[in-house]
Every structure is written in structure tokens, then in C-alpha cells.
Scaffold this active site. Structure first.
Site, mmCIF file in Angstrom:
data_model
loop_
_atom_site.group_PDB
_atom_site.id
_atom_site.type_symbol
_atom_site.label_atom_id
_atom_site.label_comp_id
_atom_site.label_asym_id
_atom_site.label_seq_id
_atom_site.Cartn_x
_atom_site.Cartn_y
_atom_site.Cartn_z
ATOM 1 C CE LYS A 1 -4.199 -1.791 0.154
ATOM 2 N NZ LYS A 1 -5.097 -1.665 -1.021
ATOM 3 C CD GLU B 1 -10.005 3.913 0.610
ATOM 4 O OE1 GLU B 1 -9.876 5.143 0.413
ATOM 5 O OE2 GLU B 1 -9.297 3.055 0.024
ATOM 6 C CB SER C 1 -0.071 -8.061 -1.096
ATOM 7 O OG SER C 1 -0.977 -8.829 -0.332
#
Lengths: 389, 265
Positions: free
Chosen positions: A90, A112, A374
Site C-alpha cells: 500500500k 479509507e 502483498s
């Protein structure tokens, strides 16, 4: 064929677009132009590259998972996004968008978050670059990912609980959008996945494709046969898929089957959904015949979303990638498998990808499989312990 | 043609040099059995037409009050069909123009032509889609107009001059001027930006202009009335429904609210 960028209306084929209140439209146009200009500006790229290298720790390694390979009977490589600063992919997108926000002169960013990884990444980038930050997070997710709530607060971000709907990612996106409608002149909305109105799906893919671009460079001639990634909104998946698409490599996205597809409590938008409009984009959705969007379900907050990035919808329809699903229980087995064979505790999201290669071991024999790991699983330890008790 | 009911209402208000009051109410409030009566009471209190909300699961242009109203209606089984039926009965009983307000996914799942045809069959005059900007409006606007209904397009304080010209060129049945930044909801202080937006629109076109979003008191409505053909009031009325103890209380409280707004205009 994959598209370098969506068309002038922000479409990937029949998916994507810009279904947003008029109040936001000028900001979306401004953002599109600002990103276009920044992306070809060597100064911006140099600054982003410097931060990705010295702050995030890129390039992340590709790890030869020997014990897991021996157990499954085929070669497994792991792209270690879990080693990126803050613990997931991210940060690649958050640093890019917050840099862009600063360049656009916006003093405040909002985001968010579902699992909290995007919220932490945005809070981190905002602290690094000196912007004010507020993060919307569903009540249910605040409960199951409390570690990440504390992290965001330590970084100087205000976490705003969202009580509408089921209190998960979909509701957090709604609330962030609503905030943005009122604050758009001074605020940039850092969307955390390849969803939302144009230019977000394209821009976030460009910020995340570093995963696949790096992998190609690291592997050289030694290309994998299969690339696997989990899919909620789909940013880590498109980030690794995009550079590999069109090379004849089997791209497999793993959605959340939740409590089981047959129970209706899952997050498999591509597998089980139908085209519709949610959060500003046309894509596959879990919805009823009346166009009311249904609640998704997954043990993993990051995959608990009833929509998916429009480029994945496009990839699925064109056969550029295929999409499968893994249940909550299977994902827990994936956590154990990787922890015990390789000493890596993956995030519940990433464990869906690990679990799928174990489940599909029969068809993968003799192949080289690259899994996008991830994120790391520290955030999930308490939840996993509770699920097992 | 259904749209004419709306355009002639604006023409009459213009001729009388006064401002139309278009209350918003979610279809199915206070409960499905009293939904039509709710609109009839508003007609009796001086409404000139209605914005009938078809509830949607993810209303990202709406604040907490209208979200709650929509969630309540959805929970009692009010969807597109029920919403259109309520709108149709309201038009038949009151003779006033009704617009339906919803979100893009509700329209595209029905199919734009099917949606428009069913709305026209129920006597609806116009369609408002909160997350449908000019760029995506084409196919829906065409379907709506083919069915003889009017399409509403939005203009906001953030809308650039170039966009405003394109919105005007698309010839909506009226322009919904977003009176304040932000989602629907009540505001303590009226926005200073409605007047400026109205001036910019008036300089370009004679298309009726209706202001809404954040107009929550009769005083705030009065302050913008002179610059618009109509005013939309939503959250201030839906709040009265949420606070009422019985359906009868809800209806009489909303009627009182409409009467106060009417008096101020």
C-alpha cells in the site's frame, strides 16, 4: 490487449468511467491533469524513486521459497511486498499520491481503510511529507484491526469510525467520498486501491506497477509460468499483473470466498457478481436485481469489498487474467503453511494467494509460480488466534 | 408529455415572480402504508412539486439524515418498483409534478429505457441522478427524454465556466444548483456561494434553476429564493420523520415544516 491507459472517458473497454457528483468533477479533472504532468516530470519521478528506495526500502526482494516448493512439488517464488516499510504494498501508492497532493498544493489528505494497511501507509506518507491526514475506517474493521488504528494515531492521523452499513471497507469509501464532496478544494482523497472514478484506477495502477516492473527486471530470462495475487479492490494484483500481461503468463487473481460461495457470504465480485456502478466506477459488483449493492464478507478486511477495480473486470472479460476464490478457513491454512515452511507470517489477504497455490498444486506441477506476498501478518495475529480458538 | 407538468409549473412561478418549493422525501417514509399521505400533506402545505427519493444502498451524495431515511425505506422493502408506484399515486392524487431522485446503478440495472418508460407510465415528470455527471449522462438523458421526461443536471460552486457551458448546452429540464459544498444535510450557516453560482448560471441561460443541498431553514431558503426558480429542501424534512414517534406525527410535522418554508418564500 492491455491498455496503457484508459480512454478519454476513463474506460477500460466497457468498465471504469467517472460516476461522481458534479461537485467532485472539477477536482477529478484537475487530478487527472496533475498526475499526467507529474508522471512525465523527471523531477517528480526522481523524488518518488528516492523515497521508494531510501524510505520504503525498494526494490523488495524475490525470495526462492525452497521448503514450500519442496512440499508442494513445484517452484514457488515470493515477491516480498511484506518487507516494504509499513508492511504492505500500500505504501507504493500512498507515497505517490501524497507527493502528488503536496505538488497540487493540497494541505490535507483523507483516506479509507479496510485492513488498516492503506490507512497506515497514508498516515506514514502524510507524516513524512508534512500533510494533515484523516482516515475513515469501518467500526467492525476498527475492532478487528486495532493494532493499525494505534499505528495511525501514533503517526498523527485522526481515525474516524464509520458506523453506516456493515462498518467495513465499502462504508469507509462512502464516508471518505462524502467528506471529499465538502472539502475538495483543500483536500486530496488518497484512494487505496484501483477503484473509484477516473483517474484513480489508472493512477493507482501506475503507482503499483513498480511491483511487476521490478519483478521482470529481477527475474530477467527466468520468467514464471504463473503469477498469483489476492484481489479485493485489486491494487497489489494489478500492480504485479500489468507488466506481465500479454507475455503468455497465466495470471491468477484470488478473491475471497468467505464462508463459502454457496453461502452468499463472500467477496467474489468477479466470480459471482455482475456489472454495475459503485464508488464512481463501472465494474463487477455483488448486487441484487434492483441495483442495491450487497454486503461482502471475508475474514480478511482488505478483501471484504463488494466491488473490484475496473481494469480487473476488463482483464477478466478479455481473458488477460483469470479469477478464482479461497474461503476464510482455507486462508487460515495458508497462513500456517507459509509460517511453518518459510518463517513468514503473511497477511490474511496474501494468505488467500498462498492457499490457492497449495489447493491448485495438481495443475501447477512442474511450473514456476510467482506469488505476490502483498503484506505481512502482524496485524492479523490476534484475529487469527481468535479464529482458531 | 410528463415533463410539461414541470415546465409549466416553473413558468407559472416565474410569471408570478415567486419561487417554487420542491420538497425532497424518500419514498416509503414514514412507512410504506403512509407514504402517499406524506406527499399529499406536503401538497396541502404549499409544495409546488416533489423530489421523490428512490433509496439506494450507497448514497454517496447524501448526509446522515437522508442516508438513515433511505436505509429505513429499504429495510421495509421499498425499491425502484415501489418508489415509482408511490410517485405515480402522488401525481394522480395531487396533480403536482414529481421527479424521482436516485443513483446511477439503480437506473442502469433497470436499463435506462426501461427505467424511463416505467417512470413515464407512473406520470413522473423528471429524473435526478446524484452521481451522474454530464460526461456519463448521455445515454440516460436520451432515454429519459425519449420517454417524454425531463433530465436534471447538476452545477456546483466548483463547476468551471467551461463545464457550466457544456451543462447548459445539454439543455436539462432544470439545473440543480448545488447551494453548498458537501453532501445533503443541515447547515447552521447558509452558504455564501449559492448566490454566486446562481449569478453565473443566470448569465448563461434561461433554463430554470433550482437550488438545493444545505438549505435547512426558512431563513436560508428566503435568502436564496430571489436568485432561483425553485428551492429543494430535504434533510430538514426527513429529520422530522426520523424524530417523530408515530406516522401521523411524522406527517403533521413535515407538513408544518413545508408550511414554514412556503411562508418564507
Amino acid at each position: 490487449m492491455k491498455l496503457e491507459r484508459p480512454d478519454s472517458r476513463g474506460r477500460f473497454g466497457e468498465f471504469g468511467g467517472r460516476f461522481a457528483p458534479e461537485t467532485l468533477m472539477p477536482a477529478l479533472e484537475e487530478l487527472e491533469h496533475a498526475f499526467e504532468a507529474a508522471w512525465v516530470d523527471p523531477g517528480f519521478r526522481a523524488e518518488l524513486d528516492r523515497l521508494l528506495k531510501d524510505f520504503v526500502g525498494r526494490p523488495t526482494p524475490i525470495f526462492e521459497a525452497e521448503r514450500l516448493s519442496a512440499q508442494l512439488g513445484f517452484r514457488v517464488l515470493l515477491k516480498r511486498e511484506d518487507l516494504a516499510h509499513t508492511g504492505a504494498h500500500k505504501i507504493n501508492n500512498a507515497i505517490g499520491q501524497v507527493l502528488l497532493a503536496r505538488r497540487m498544493g493540497k494541505p490535507r489528505v483523507i483516506a479509507e481503510t479496510g485492513a488498516g494497511q492503506h490507512g497506515v501507509a497514508t498516515a506514514t506518507a502524510a507524516a513524512l511529507l508534512g500533510l494533515e491526514c484523516e482516515v475513515f475506517m469501518g467500526e467492525k474493521d476498527i475492532e478487528r484491526q486495532s493494532l493499525n488504528v494505534y499505528r495511525m494515531q501514533m503517526l498523527g492521523t485522526r481515525v474516524i469510525p464509520v458506523t453506516s452499513g456493515a462498518g467495513t471497507l465499502k462504508d469507509a469509501v462512502n464516508e471518505a467520498m462524502r467528506d471529499w464532496v465538502g472539502t475538495v478544494e483543500t483536500t486530496h482523497y488518497v484512494i487505496g486501491s484501483v477503484v473509484g472514478p477516473h483517474p484513480f484506477p489508472w493512477m493507482v495502477r501506475e503507482f503499483q506497477r513498480v511491483i511487476g516492473d521490478e519483478s521482470l527486471e529481477q527475474l530477467g530470462e527466468d520468467l514464471p509460468d504463473v503469477v498469483v495475487a489476492c484481489v479485493g479492490g485489486g491494487s497489489n494484483a494489478i500492480g504485479i499483473f500489468y507488466p506481465f500481461a500479454g507475455l503468455g503468463i497465466d495470471l491468477v487473481g484470488v478473491e475471497a470466498a468467505g464462508e463459502g460461495i454457496e453461502t452468499g457470504r463472500h467477496g467474489a465480485s468477479l466470480g459471482e457478481g455482475s456489472p454495475g456502478i459503485l464508488h464512481g466506477t463501472r465494474t463487477y459488483l455483488l448486487q441484487n436485481a434492483d441495483g442495491q449493492v450487497q454486503e461482502a464478507h471475508s475474514i480478511s478486511a482488505g478483501l471484504d469489498y463488494p466491488g473490484v477495480g475496473p481494469e480487473h473486470a476488463y482483464f477478466q472479460d478479455l481473458g488477460l487474467a483469470r479469477y478464482v476464490s479461497i474461503t476464510d478457513d482455507e486462508s487460515l491454512e495458508g497462513v500456517s503453511l507459509l509460517a511453518r515452511t518459510e518463517g513468514i507470517i503473511p497477511a490474511l489477504e496474501s494468505a488467500h494467494a498462498i492457499s490457492w497455490i497449495a489447493k491448485a498444486a495438481g495443475e501447477l506441477q512442474g511450473k514456476t509460480v510467482l506469488v505476490n506476498l502483498s503484506g505481512r501478518g502482524d496485524k492479523d495475529v490476534q484475529q487469527i488466534a481468535e479464529a482458531r480458538s | 408529455m410528463s415533463a410539461e407538468r414541470l415546465t409549466s409549473m416553473f413558468a407559472a412561478r416565474r410569471a408570478g415572480n415567486s419561487t417554487a418549493l420542491l420538497p425532497f422525501m424518500t419514498a416509503g417514509l414514514p412507512d410504506p402504508g403512509h407514504a402517499v399521505e406524506m406527499f399529499e400533506a406536503m401538497a396541502g402545505a404549499g409544495a409546488d412539486g416533489f423530489e421523490v427519493g428512490i433509496p439506494y444502498s450507497d448514497p454517496l451524495m447524501d448526509g446522515p439524515i437522508i442516508q438513515e431515511g433511505g436505509a429505513r425505506a429499504l429495510a421495509t422493502g421499498v425499491g425502484l418498483e415501489e418508489g415509482l408506484e408511490i410517485a405515480g399515486r402522488v401525481v394522480a392524487r395531487t396533480g403536482l409534478p414529481a421527479l424521482v431522485m436516485t443513483y446511477a446503478n439503480v437506473v442502469v440495472q433497470a436499463g435506462p429505457d426501461e427505467f424511463a418508460r416505467r417512470a413515464a407510465d407512473h406520470g413522473v415528470s423528471g429524473v435526478i441522478v446524484a452521481d451522474l455527471p454530464l460526461e456519463e449522462a448521455g445515454p440516460i438523458q436520451e432515454a429519459v427524454e425519449r420517454a417524454g421526461l425531463g433530465m436534471v443536471l447538476f452545477a456546483a460552486p466548483t463547476t468551471t465556466e467551461a463545464r457550466l457551458r457544456r451543462i447548459v448546452d445539454a439543455e436539462p429540464v432544470f439545473i440543480y444548483g448545488v447551494a453548498d459544498l458537501g453532501v445533503t444535510g443541515e447547515r447552521k450557516v447558509a452558504s455564501s456561494r449559492a448566490g454566486e453560482l446562481a449569478g453565473r448560471i443566470r448569465a448563461l441561460t434561461d433554463i430554470p434553476l433550482v437550488l438545493g443541498v444545505g438549505i435547512s431553514t426558512p431563513e436560508q431558503a428566503a435568502a436564496v429564493a430571489a436568485s432561483a426558480d425553485g428551492v429543494i429542501v430535504g434533510s430538514a424534512l426527513v429529520r422530522r420523520v426520523l424524530e417523530a414517534r408515530t406516522p401521523a406525527d411524522a406527517i403533521s410535522s413535515v407538513a408544518t415544516g413545508v408550511r414554514e418554508f412556503r411562508a418564507a418564500l
